[in-house]
Motif scaffolding. Sequence first.
Motif, short mmCIF file in Angstrom:
data_model
loop_
_atom_site.label_atom_id
_atom_site.label_comp_id
_atom_site.label_asym_id
_atom_site.label_seq_id
_atom_site.Cartn_x
_atom_site.Cartn_y
_atom_site.Cartn_z
N MET A 1 0.95 -1.28 0.10
CA MET A 1 -0.35 0.20 0.06
C MET A 1 0.91 1.32 -0.32
O MET A 1 2.13 1.39 0.84
CB MET A 1 -0.81 0.10 1.36
N HIS A 2 0.60 1.81 -0.64
CA HIS A 2 0.89 4.04 -1.25
C HIS A 2 0.86 4.51 0.63
O HIS A 2 0.14 4.61 0.72
CB HIS A 2 0.77 4.47 -1.97
N ARG A 3 2.22 5.19 1.10
CA ARG A 3 2.11 6.00 1.85
C ARG A 3 2.97 6.82 1.75
O ARG A 3 3.31 8.27 0.98
CB ARG A 3 3.40 5.06 2.93
N ILE A 4 1.57 8.12 2.47
CA ILE A 4 1.86 9.59 2.49
C ILE A 4 1.84 10.16 3.17
O ILE A 4 1.00 9.99 4.73
CB ILE A 4 0.71 9.81 1.11
N TYR A 5 2.80 10.78 3.26
CA TYR A 5 2.70 11.84 5.06
C TYR A 5 2.18 12.82 4.83
O TYR A 5 1.22 13.25 4.12
CB TYR A 5 4.48 12.44 4.57
N PHE A 6 1.36 13.32 5.91
CA PHE A 6 0.22 14.18 6.37
C PHE A 6 0.81 14.50 7.73
O PHE A 6 1.57 14.46 8.30
CB PHE A 6 -1.12 13.27 6.23
N ASP A 7 -0.09 15.29 8.38
CA ASP A 7 0.02 15.96 9.16
C ASP A 7 -0.87 16.53 9.69
O ASP A 7 -1.94 16.88 8.91
CB ASP A 7 1.15 17.32 9.42
N THR A 8 -1.79 16.56 11.23
CA THR A 8 -2.76 16.37 11.74
C THR A 8 -3.22 17.82 11.90
O THR A 8 -4.41 17.95 11.92
CB THR A 8 -2.82 15.99 12.78
N ASN A 9 -2.35 19.36 11.60
CA ASN A 9 -2.54 20.05 11.50
C ASN A 9 -3.25 20.70 10.67
O ASN A 9 -3.14 21.70 10.35
CB ASN A 9 -1.37 20.96 11.80
N GLU A 10 -3.01 19.77 9.24
CA GLU A 10 -3.31 20.57 8.05
C GLU A 10 -5.10 19.68 7.61
O GLU A 10 -5.55 19.37 6.73
CB GLU A 10 -2.56 19.65 7.26
N GLY A 11 -5.56 19.52 8.75
CA GLY A 11 -6.70 19.49 8.75
C GLY A 11 -7.31 19.20 10.11
O GLY A 11 -7.07 19.69 11.05
N MET A 29 3.98 11.52 -3.04
CA MET A 29 2.87 11.13 -4.30
C MET A 29 2.73 10.95 -5.96
O MET A 29 2.75 10.99 -6.57
CB MET A 29 1.29 11.91 -4.11
N GLU A 30 4.62 11.96 -5.82
CA GLU A 30 4.60 12.50 -6.96
C GLU A 30 4.94 10.54 -7.78
O GLU A 30 4.47 10.69 -8.78
CB GLU A 30 5.87 13.38 -6.95
N PRO A 31 5.39 9.87 -6.80
CA PRO A 31 5.71 8.58 -7.96
C PRO A 31 4.62 7.60 -8.61
O PRO A 31 5.40 7.12 -9.56
CB PRO A 31 6.99 7.63 -7.01
N ILE A 32 3.59 8.02 -7.95
CA ILE A 32 2.33 7.73 -8.03
C ILE A 32 1.23 8.68 -8.27
O ILE A 32 0.19 7.72 -8.83
CB ILE A 32 2.12 6.96 -6.69
N ALA A 33 1.94 9.36 -8.97
CA ALA A 33 0.59 10.38 -9.87
C ALA A 33 -0.05 9.96 -10.35
O ALA A 33 -1.47 10.31 -10.44
CB ALA A 33 1.51 11.65 -10.51
N ASP A 34 0.22 9.27 -11.56
CA ASP A 34 -0.74 8.14 -12.56
C ASP A 34 -1.67 7.42 -12.00
O ASP A 34 -2.20 6.79 -12.35
CB ASP A 34 0.11 8.24 -13.86
N GLN A 35 -1.83 7.10 -10.38
CA GLN A 35 -2.32 6.18 -10.07
C GLN A 35 -3.18 7.34 -8.78
O GLN A 35 -4.42 6.08 -8.42
CB GLN A 35 -1.81 4.53 -9.34
N LEU A 36 -3.18 8.02 -8.82
CA LEU A 36 -4.19 8.93 -7.57
C LEU A 36 -5.38 8.74 -8.47
O LEU A 36 -5.71 9.25 -9.46
CB LEU A 36 -3.76 10.01 -7.61
N HIS A 37 -6.37 8.44 -7.34
CA HIS A 37 -7.33 8.45 -8.30
C HIS A 37 -8.80 8.60 -6.44
O HIS A 37 -8.23 8.56 -5.61
CB HIS A 37 -8.27 7.61 -9.26
#
Length: 93
Positions: A1-11, A29-37
């Motif tokens: 499963m793809h891993r994407i950084y987030f910060d709880t301060n951004e929501g 997300m850059e390496p999987i940009a064509d897979q995002l949906h």
Amino acid sequence: MHRIYFDTNEGPVGNDRYGLWLDASLKDMEPIADQLHDGLRVVIYMTGELEMQATLEFDKALNAWTARPIAGTIVIYAETHSRGEKADDDAPA
């Protein structure tokens, strides 16, 4: 499963999603940009603190990807607990 950084301060965005517009998020997300949906299941993480599964949603008003956490999937890293911090059981689900 793809891993994407987030910060709880951004929501939460709209009370139930986190924004994925930070530089670290965009880098992940850059390496999987064509897979995002919409609906893609990923792991969102905060380095050294927590991770959880989430589904992606593109927010047209923000022109950005967001992540909606999946209830029951949060993992608090041991080093966070060792500092005496508690899990946020009221995190958006």
